[in-house]
Design a protein around this motif. Structure first.
Motif, PDB file in Angstrom:
ATOM      1  N   CYS A 224       0.819  -1.225   0.000  1.00 56.48           N
ATOM      2  CA  CYS A 224       0.000   0.000   0.000  1.00 56.48           C
ATOM      3  C   CYS A 224       0.849   1.270   0.000  1.00 56.48           C
ATOM      4  O   CYS A 224       0.407   2.294  -0.504  1.00 56.48           O
ATOM      5  N   CYS A 227       1.157   2.563  -3.395  1.00 62.95           N
ATOM      6  CA  CYS A 227      -0.090   2.601  -4.164  1.00 62.95           C
ATOM      7  C   CYS A 227      -0.598   4.031  -4.372  1.00 62.95           C
ATOM      8  O   CYS A 227      -0.562   4.854  -3.461  1.00 62.95           O
ATOM      9  N   CYS A 233      -9.386   3.624  -1.542  1.00 62.52           N
ATOM     10  CA  CYS A 233      -9.424   2.183  -1.246  1.00 62.52           C
ATOM     11  C   CYS A 233     -10.101   1.871   0.096  1.00 62.52           C
ATOM     12  O   CYS A 233      -9.635   2.312   1.153  1.00 62.52           O
TER      13      CYS A 233
HETATM   14  S1  SF4 Z   1      -5.555  -0.911  -3.855  1.00 61.42           S
HETATM   15 FE1  SF4 Z   1      -5.793  -0.664  -1.633  1.00 61.42          FE
HETATM   16  S2  SF4 Z   1      -5.130  -2.644  -0.741  1.00 61.42           S
HETATM   17 FE2  SF4 Z   1      -4.394  -2.548  -2.874  1.00 61.42          FE
HETATM   18  S3  SF4 Z   1      -2.305  -1.733  -2.666  1.00 61.42           S
HETATM   19 FE3  SF4 Z   1      -3.688  -0.003  -3.072  1.00 61.42          FE
HETATM   20  S4  SF4 Z   1      -4.199   0.807  -1.034  1.00 61.42           S
HETATM   21 FE4  SF4 Z   1      -3.352  -1.243  -0.748  1.00 61.42          FE
END
Ligand code: SF4
Length: 248
Positions: A224, A227, A233
């Protein structure tokens, strides 16, 4: 022809969620992931070749799938020759993929059925059919499920239909585009209903979530910190932040 799509909020696993907000989120996710990973090139395989490729790829790594696909053409020279070969030979040539003993007879049965119905082993006619008719035609072939169906029609015919593989499914659940209990099969219809009927947007969404699931939002311990979707999310907002779990 207009497609019938479900837009009942309860189907998403979020009884009170606003579908318009989910659509907006899906578009923002598509935009950010396309910026992050770049626009993926469209595949160049014709629909028949794509069907073979997708059947070989089930639960198999990309490199192994590519090797089996190349071996088939190298060994037999054409899909017609694959169709007419002894099944044990086809099975031996694709032995590096998972379940060659199931995939070899399934491939040949599908090839024989196409030939019987259309008079030749060619699926180019799907390109000229409306999406729903093309999807129904492919779907009547034994062993062609929703993901295979959508892969052939999106990748080779550029029709606006969404394939949902394990990565697209997992990342969509973590983001909160669908509920935790929505199956991959049901996700095809639900996620597609969030996106415009535009093949390029649907392709960008598919490739974005696929690449993200392979590289950052991986099955165990999603990364994360790397990300670009944390503010969008559900998993990050509801699980990672409150429990102060240190994501990698
Ligand atoms: S989409 Fe959500 S769970 Fe997946 S890496 Fe990104 S922040 Fe983390």
């Amino acid at each position: 022809m207009k497609r019938k799509i479900q837009r009942n909020p309860a189907d998403y696993g979020y009884p009170t969620d606003d579908i318009a907000a989910l659509s907006q989120k899906a578009l923002e996710v598509t935009h950010r992931l396309t910026e992050f990973y770049g626009v993926a090139p469209w595949p160049t395989k014709d629909p028949m070749s794509m069907l073979v490729d997708i059947i070989l790829s089930h639960r198999t790594r990309d490199e192994q799938t590519a090797a089996a696909y190349d071996n088939l053409l190298k060994q037999f020279g054409s899909w017609e020759a694959v169709r007419d070969a002894p099944t044990e030979q086809v099975e031996a040539v694709i032995s590096n993929v998972n379940w060659p003993e199931q995939k070899a007879p399934r491939l040949q049965a599908i090839m024989r059925r196409i030939t019987e119905e259309k008079g030749s082993l060619n699926l180019d006619f799907l390109r000229d059919m409306p999406l729903e008719a093309a999807s129904n035609w492919l779907g009547q072939l034994e062993g062609v499920g929703p993901k295979t169906n959508a892969c052939v029609l999106l990748f080779s015919c550029r029709k606006p239909t969404l394939p949902v593989d394990v990565h697209v499914h997992r990342v969509s659940i973590r983001l909160g585009l669908i509920g935790k209990k929505v199956s991959a099969e049901a996700a095809h219809t639900l996620l597609q209903a969030l996106l415009p009927q535009d093949a390029q947007v649907i392709y960008n969404f598919h490739k974005g979530l696929l690449r993200h699931g392979q590289r950052i939002c991986v099955y165990e311990r999603p990364r994360c910190k790397k990300c670009v979707l944390t503010d969008l999310c559900n998993y990050y907002q509801q699980v990672v932040l409150p429990t102060n779990v240190s994501p990698s």
